[in-house]
Design a protein around this motif. Structure first.
Motif, PDB file in Angstrom:
ATOM      1  N   UNK A   1       0.877  -1.175   0.000  1.00 39.05           N
ATOM      2  CA  UNK A   1       0.000   0.000   0.000  1.00 39.05           C
ATOM      3  C   UNK A   1       0.911   1.220   0.000  1.00 39.05           C
ATOM      4  N   UNK A   2       0.934   1.958  -1.105  1.00 35.06           N
ATOM      5  CA  UNK A   2       1.891   3.056  -1.203  1.00 35.06           C
ATOM      6  C   UNK A   2       1.195   4.383  -1.503  1.00 35.06           C
ATOM      7  N   UNK A   3       1.800   5.447  -0.989  1.00 34.92           N
ATOM      8  CA  UNK A   3       1.283   6.792  -1.225  1.00 34.92           C
ATOM      9  C   UNK A   3       2.417   7.787  -1.210  1.00 34.92           C
ATOM     10  N   UNK A   4       2.269   8.860  -1.968  1.00 36.87           N
ATOM     11  CA  UNK A   4       3.331   9.872  -2.006  1.00 36.87           C
ATOM     12  C   UNK A   4       2.986  11.055  -1.101  1.00 36.87           C
ATOM     13  N   UNK A   5       4.027  11.649  -0.542  1.00 30.19           N
ATOM     14  CA  UNK A   5       3.874  12.748   0.411  1.00 30.19           C
ATOM     15  C   UNK A   5       3.996  14.111  -0.246  1.00 30.19           C
TER      16      UNK A   5
ATOM     17  N   UNK B   1      -2.804   1.878  -4.736  1.00 34.25           N
ATOM     18  CA  UNK B   1      -2.442   3.260  -4.441  1.00 34.25           C
ATOM     19  C   UNK B   1      -3.553   4.179  -4.934  1.00 34.25           C
ATOM     20  N   UNK B   2      -3.193   5.326  -5.499  1.00 33.45           N
ATOM     21  CA  UNK B   2      -4.114   6.434  -5.716  1.00 33.45           C
ATOM     22  C   UNK B   2      -4.954   6.324  -6.990  1.00 33.45           C
ATOM     23  N   UNK B   3      -5.886   7.257  -7.112  1.00 38.59           N
ATOM     24  CA  UNK B   3      -6.727   7.543  -8.280  1.00 38.59           C
ATOM     25  C   UNK B   3      -7.521   6.320  -8.742  1.00 38.59           C
ATOM     26  N   UNK B   4      -8.166   5.691  -7.795  1.00 35.37           N
ATOM     27  CA  UNK B   4      -9.082   4.602  -8.104  1.00 35.37           C
ATOM     28  C   UNK B   4      -9.964   4.342  -6.908  1.00 35.37           C
TER      29      UNK B   4
ATOM     30  N   UNK C   1      -3.375   9.918 -16.375  1.00 37.64           N
ATOM     31  CA  UNK C   1      -2.122  10.374 -15.781  1.00 37.64           C
ATOM     32  C   UNK C   1      -1.218   9.211 -15.432  1.00 37.64           C
ATOM     33  N   UNK C   2      -0.377   9.410 -14.410  1.00 42.61           N
ATOM     34  CA  UNK C   2       0.560   8.367 -14.019  1.00 42.61           C
ATOM     35  C   UNK C   2       0.763   8.350 -12.518  1.00 42.61           C
ATOM     36  N   UNK C   3       1.213   7.228 -11.987  1.00 47.30           N
ATOM     37  CA  UNK C   3       1.454   7.059 -10.557  1.00 47.30           C
ATOM     38  C   UNK C   3       2.758   6.289 -10.353  1.00 47.30           C
ATOM     39  N   UNK C   4       3.100   6.079  -9.083  1.00 48.89           N
ATOM     40  CA  UNK C   4       4.297   5.299  -8.759  1.00 48.89           C
ATOM     41  C   UNK C   4       4.167   3.832  -9.134  1.00 48.89           C
ATOM     42  N   UNK C   5       2.983   3.404  -9.573  1.00 48.37           N
ATOM     43  CA  UNK C   5       2.846   2.033 -10.081  1.00 48.37           C
ATOM     44  C   UNK C   5       3.820   1.767 -11.214  1.00 48.37           C
ATOM     45  N   UNK C   6       4.202   2.794 -11.959  1.00 48.43           N
ATOM     46  CA  UNK C   6       5.129   2.624 -13.076  1.00 48.43           C
ATOM     47  C   UNK C   6       6.469   2.075 -12.606  1.00 48.43           C
ATOM     48  N   UNK C   7       6.890   2.467 -11.407  1.00 45.60           N
ATOM     49  CA  UNK C   7       8.139   1.952 -10.861  1.00 45.60           C
ATOM     50  C   UNK C   7       7.961   0.548 -10.318  1.00 45.60           C
ATOM     51  N   UNK C   8       6.885   0.329  -9.584  1.00 42.41           N
ATOM     52  CA  UNK C   8       6.727  -0.956  -8.891  1.00 42.41           C
ATOM     53  C   UNK C   8       6.429  -2.115  -9.837  1.00 42.41           C
ATOM     54  N   UNK C   9       5.897  -1.835 -11.030  1.00 37.88           N
ATOM     55  CA  UNK C   9       5.647  -2.946 -11.945  1.00 37.88           C
ATOM     56  C   UNK C   9       6.952  -3.588 -12.419  1.00 37.88           C
ATOM     57  N   UNK C  10       8.059  -2.852 -12.353  1.00 42.41           N
ATOM     58  CA  UNK C  10       9.337  -3.432 -12.772  1.00 42.41           C
ATOM     59  C   UNK C  10       9.803  -4.531 -11.818  1.00 42.41           C
TER      60      UNK C  10
ATOM     61  N   UNK D   1       7.732  -6.819 -10.873  1.00 41.83           N
ATOM     62  CA  UNK D   1       6.774  -7.889 -11.102  1.00 41.83           C
ATOM     63  C   UNK D   1       5.521  -7.774 -10.260  1.00 41.83           C
ATOM     64  N   UNK D   2       5.276  -6.586  -9.721  1.00 42.49           N
ATOM     65  CA  UNK D   2       4.116  -6.346  -8.870  1.00 42.49           C
ATOM     66  C   UNK D   2       2.919  -5.958  -9.732  1.00 42.49           C
ATOM     67  N   UNK D   3       1.766  -6.536  -9.421  1.00 45.05           N
ATOM     68  CA  UNK D   3       0.515  -6.213 -10.115  1.00 45.05           C
ATOM     69  C   UNK D   3      -0.127  -5.008  -9.412  1.00 45.05           C
ATOM     70  N   UNK D   4      -0.445  -3.965 -10.170  1.00 45.97           N
ATOM     71  CA  UNK D   4      -0.827  -2.681  -9.587  1.00 45.97           C
ATOM     72  C   UNK D   4      -2.274  -2.302  -9.863  1.00 45.97           C
ATOM     73  N   UNK D   5      -2.905  -1.716  -8.840  1.00 46.76           N
ATOM     74  CA  UNK D   5      -4.263  -1.183  -8.957  1.00 46.76           C
ATOM     75  C   UNK D   5      -4.323   0.190  -8.285  1.00 46.76           C
ATOM     76  N   UNK D   6      -5.224   1.020  -8.770  1.00 45.12           N
ATOM     77  CA  UNK D   6      -5.570   2.250  -8.069  1.00 45.12           C
ATOM     78  C   UNK D   6      -6.826   2.011  -7.260  1.00 45.12           C
ATOM     79  N   UNK D   7      -6.702   2.087  -5.914  1.00 40.83           N
ATOM     80  CA  UNK D   7      -7.848   1.820  -5.055  1.00 40.83           C
ATOM     81  C   UNK D   7      -7.722   2.663  -3.790  1.00 40.83           C
ATOM     82  N   UNK D   8      -8.194   3.902  -3.893  1.00 34.99           N
ATOM     83  CA  UNK D   8      -8.267   4.820  -2.756  1.00 34.99           C
ATOM     84  C   UNK D   8      -9.743   5.206  -2.629  1.00 34.99           C
ATOM     85  N   UNK D   9     -10.557   4.342  -2.006  1.00 33.45           N
ATOM     86  CA  UNK D   9     -12.019   4.458  -2.126  1.00 33.45           C
ATOM     87  C   UNK D   9     -12.594   5.720  -1.495  1.00 33.45           C
TER      88      UNK D   9
END
Length: 437
Positions: A82-86, A178-181, A379-388, A390-398
């Motif tokens: 679970x990641x978020x930027x400050x 992370x964000x925007x979902x 747009x874009x999120x830090x998921x772009x880094x974490x997919x490298x 092999x992590x499967x990424x979703x935006x889920x900040x309900x």
């Protein structure tokens, strides 16, 4: 007040307090403020309840990241990140109804820069991490909480740096949110659809450069760098890239059709998407590549023709479109335009599996009758880094949002704010999700 309601109330307080910490990221290291202060704040909140943290300096005295792990019941399962930027983008107080770093709680909202991008998610996550540690709650799998620097400038000193230099911090992680979902959109007959991000466009922040012949502004000049650059930028800015329907967008539109009965014919897709109201700009931007000029730089005096002119262009590219985009770019700009860029890849996964089921169940558990749909983020999120990794990424900040709120317009916008009730709702949903994911 029940234990979870204490955490729900704390999420609102934490979000407000985080907004009060000015973490403006201009992209210029000399003008950075507050990221370190925010990281220290998060670290204190975590250690206060017993977490052992990794406090990672990633690029000078003001670039810091905080990572911690909560052990789960089944350590053999892949961990959930679970990641978020400050950091936040700049804000001009003169344009706002309230000061952008006040964190004011008024009129049913928490106000300020970062309220939706993304100190709301950080506040909810931090409140639940503290709640679980205080109450001895063990999630079904290991959870890694990461509070990161520099997302608004591409993550060079945040997620990208950690993936390159400290990948062991994410050992065993298989999925991430992370964000925007997870935010709601009210459709026909009041039905709410919660959009879960399964894909995002690639980013290319590009600098164009043209060289010409310097000279006096009063003379005739046929090799004017400003003129040549302006013509090229105008061609690019006015170009309309072809319509391309990705799997994520097709699935989203099919879900909207099922809920509303609306058609989305490909021969008038832009017009049909306009029916989506406030989110039409966000969804419309996922139908094709975009290249938007954002800055122009040339010259130093009004009567001197400069030898060099430069422009910045923000390009967003659909998954699978990079080679075709480059061909079109060369045709539009021609051979005399120098190009250099920083590029971040697209992200795409499928809308299926146990994690998606858990997200959907958590939303419906708090909002019966709701629907969950996948969508692509323009747009874009830090998921772009974490997919490298092999992590499967979703935006889920309900967030359960008022039907009339232009949520997409709040990102990087004036008077950014998040409803208090949406934060409370989101914290309950995340609690359900973390306990079952």
């Amino acid at each position: 007040m029940s234990q979870i309601e204490t955490a729900v109330a704390e999420a609102v307080t934490l979000t407000s307090e985080l907004i009060r910490i000015d973490t403006t990221n201009t992209g210029d290291p000399e003008t950075l403020v507050g990221e370190r202060v925010a990281a220290e704040y998060v670290a204190e909140k975590l250690t206060e309840v017993g977490y052992e943290i990794e406090y990672v300096e990633s690029g000078g005295k003001n670039r810091h990241n905080v990572i911690t792990r909560l052990p789960g019941a089944d350590p053999s399962r892949g961990a959930l990140l679970v990641h978020g930027h400050l950091d936040v983008v700049p804000a001009d107080p003169a344009e706002w109804s309230v000061h952008p770093f006040s964190g004011a709680i008024q009129d049913g909202y928490v106000w300020g820069r970062g309220a939706v991008d993304m100190k709301d998610m950080v506040g909810m996550t931090l409140a639940l991490a503290r709640h679980y540690k205080r109450e001895g709650i063990v999630p079904p799998r290991d959870m890694v909480f990461a509070f990161l620097a520099d997302e608004e400038a591409g993550g060079k000193f945040g997620a990208q740096w950690l993936v390159e230099h400290r990948p062991e911090l994410f050992e065993g992680v298989t999925e991430a949110i992370s964000e925007v979902g997870g935010f709601s959109v009210t459709l026909k007959d009041g039905v709410r659809a919660y959009l879960i991000e399964t894909a995002e466009k690639g980013i290319r922040w590009m600098k164009l450069r043209v060289r010409g012949t310097a000279g006096h502004g009063s003379m005739i000049h046929r090799d004017n760098a400003v003129t040549k650059l302006s013509e090229a930028v105008a061609r690019l800015g006015n170009h309309r890239f072809p319509l391309v329907l990705t799997d994520s967008v097709r699935e989203f539109l099919a879900g909207i059709t099922e809920i509303t009965g609306w058609d989305f014919p490909e021969d008038d897709l832009d017009g049909a998407v306009a029916k989506l109201g406030n989110i039409s700009r966000m969804i419309g931007a996922t139908l094709r590549d975009t290249a938007n000029p954002t800055m122009l730089t040339a010259g130093y005096k009004s009567n001197v023709i400069p030898s060099v002119a430069e422009a910045a262009v923000d390009c967003r590219i659909l998954p699978g479109r990079l080679e075709a985009f480059d061909r079109e770019l060369d045709e539009i700009l021609g051979p005399d335009i120098e190009k250099e860029w920083m590029e971040l890849p697209p992200v795409e996964t499928t809308f299926d599996g146990a994690l998606v089921d858990a997200m959907t169940a958590a939303v419906v558990g708090e909002d019966p009758g709701a629907r969950a749909l996948p969508y692509m983020l323009s747009g874009g999120t830090d998921a772009k880094a974490f997919q490298s990794l092999g992590i499967r990424n979703f935006g889920f900040a309900p967030l359960k949002l008022p039907a009339e709120l232009d949520f997409s317009g709040l990102f990087h916008g004036v008077d950014e704010r998040v409803p208090v009730e949406a934060l409370e709702f989101g914290t309950r949903v995340l609690d359900r999700f973390f306990r079952t994911a």
